[in-house]
Design a protein around this motif. Structure first.
Motif, PDB file in Angstrom:
ATOM      1  N   VAL A 244       0.848  -1.197   0.000  1.00  0.00           N
ATOM      2  CA  VAL A 244       0.000   0.000   0.000  1.00  0.00           C
ATOM      3  C   VAL A 244       0.882   1.246   0.000  1.00  0.00           C
ATOM      4  CG1 VAL A 244      -1.665   1.340   1.334  1.00  0.00           C
ATOM      5  CG2 VAL A 244      -1.925  -1.138   1.139  1.00  0.00           C
ATOM      6  N   LYS A 249      -5.088   5.307   2.462  1.00  0.00           N
ATOM      7  CA  LYS A 249      -5.332   3.918   2.866  1.00  0.00           C
ATOM      8  C   LYS A 249      -4.600   3.594   4.165  1.00  0.00           C
ATOM      9  CE  LYS A 249      -6.302   2.066  -1.747  1.00  0.00           C
ATOM     10  NZ  LYS A 249      -5.895   1.083  -2.792  1.00  0.00           N
ATOM     11  N   TYR A 253      -6.414   2.457   7.717  1.00  0.00           N
ATOM     12  CA  TYR A 253      -5.999   1.299   8.518  1.00  0.00           C
ATOM     13  C   TYR A 253      -5.800   1.716   9.969  1.00  0.00           C
ATOM     14  CZ  TYR A 253      -3.143  -2.571  10.265  1.00  0.00           C
ATOM     15  OH  TYR A 253      -2.654  -3.614  11.015  1.00  0.00           O
TER      16      TYR A 253
END
Length: 282
Positions: A244, A249, A253
């Protein structure tokens, strides 16, 4: 609700821009590397410390853990007898040490420290052009099970993704830190006959003095915010393992896995909006 522009900078650029209000906020304030500047700007009132972003910003010299175990390398002094494990392909008469990237304060500090430890007699210092280039060089050797030595710090994906041994150095003292810093600015003071480990201080949120007047609610949130060293290491390691790259993103998380931390930073309304946004993001 505020428009935000993210500015990428090195230490020198930040020192110039933040006191003048060219940027409003630095979330990555490593005061231990810029102690004189930090103290002066705080006393002048040009910047404000809004508290820690995470508990400590450790900086160190590292080798793979398996290299340490197989060759009984524990300290920086041990490296003088083991330099041949780390041969510089361009100059086999010395090893290669991956230094802090050019443009960061640690670049010059490390030169002074390694010289004081007697390691520049055995190692060429290579300073990559960026953080990414330094990470790639160290990770590449780990992937290939090749010995490597260099400077690094936490929280980072690299420290979470591989097993490292941090080379033991003489303990930190303020007097030693000041001596190393002075020698990094004045060649006439070199070489030193001693150096020491970096001080492990919190990494802080440094703001321009005008930020509170513009966005008092944001400043209140920032004062409550502590992202945490271990959560950052884990988030970055997850991103590395998963391939990633996107910051959004990685943030998602973190927000999904550490709700107990960030819920206390924000208003109840903002909490519900963030949760809804995370659900929509999938």
């Amino acid at each position: 609700g505020y428009p935000v522009e993210t500015v990428v900078s090195n230490t020198i650029g930040m020192q110039e821009a933040l006191p003048k209000g060219k940027v409003d906020l630095n979330l990555d304030g490593w005061q231990q590397n810029i102690a004189d500047w930090y103290k002066q700007e705080l006393e002048q009132g040009d910047i404000v410390n809004l508290g820690m972003t995470y508990e400590g910003g450790p900086q160190f010299f590292i080798i793979p853990k398996w290299v340490s175990e197989q060759h009984q390398i524990e300290t920086v002094q041990d490296m003088t007898d083991q330099w041949a494990l780390f041969l510089d392909p361009q100059d086999p008469s010395k090893g290669i040490f991956y230094n802090c990237p050019i443009g960061f304060r640690c670049h010059k500090l490390n030169e002074v420290k390694l010289e004081a430890y007697g390691l520049t007699r055995y190692f060429n210092l290579l300073s990559p052009a960026s953080n990414d280039a330094l990470e790639a060089a160290l990770a590449r050797h780990q992937e290939r099970l090749q010995p490597v030595v260099g400077f690094y710090w936490a929280p980072t994906a690299l420290m979470g993704a591989y097993d490292w041994h941090v080379l033991e150095e003489p303990p930190h003292s303020d007097a030693c830190r000041d001596t190393v810093a002075a020698a990094s600015d004045d060649l006439n003071l070199r070489p030193l006959d001693h150096a020491c480990a970096y001080e492990n201080l919190p990494v802080d949120k440094l703001a321009h003095r005008g930020l509170e007047g513009k966005t008092p609610d944001v400043v209140d949130m920032l004062r409550n915010m502590n992202v945490g060293l271990d959560p950052l290491n884990e988030t970055l390691a997850w991103a590395s393992r998963s391939g990633v790259q996107e910051a959004e993103k990685k943030a998602a998380y973190y927000l999904r896995n550490y709700e107990d931390r960030w819920r206390a930073w924000v208003t109840p309304k903002a909490f519900e909006e963030i949760k809804e946004a995370l659900e929509k993001a999938g």
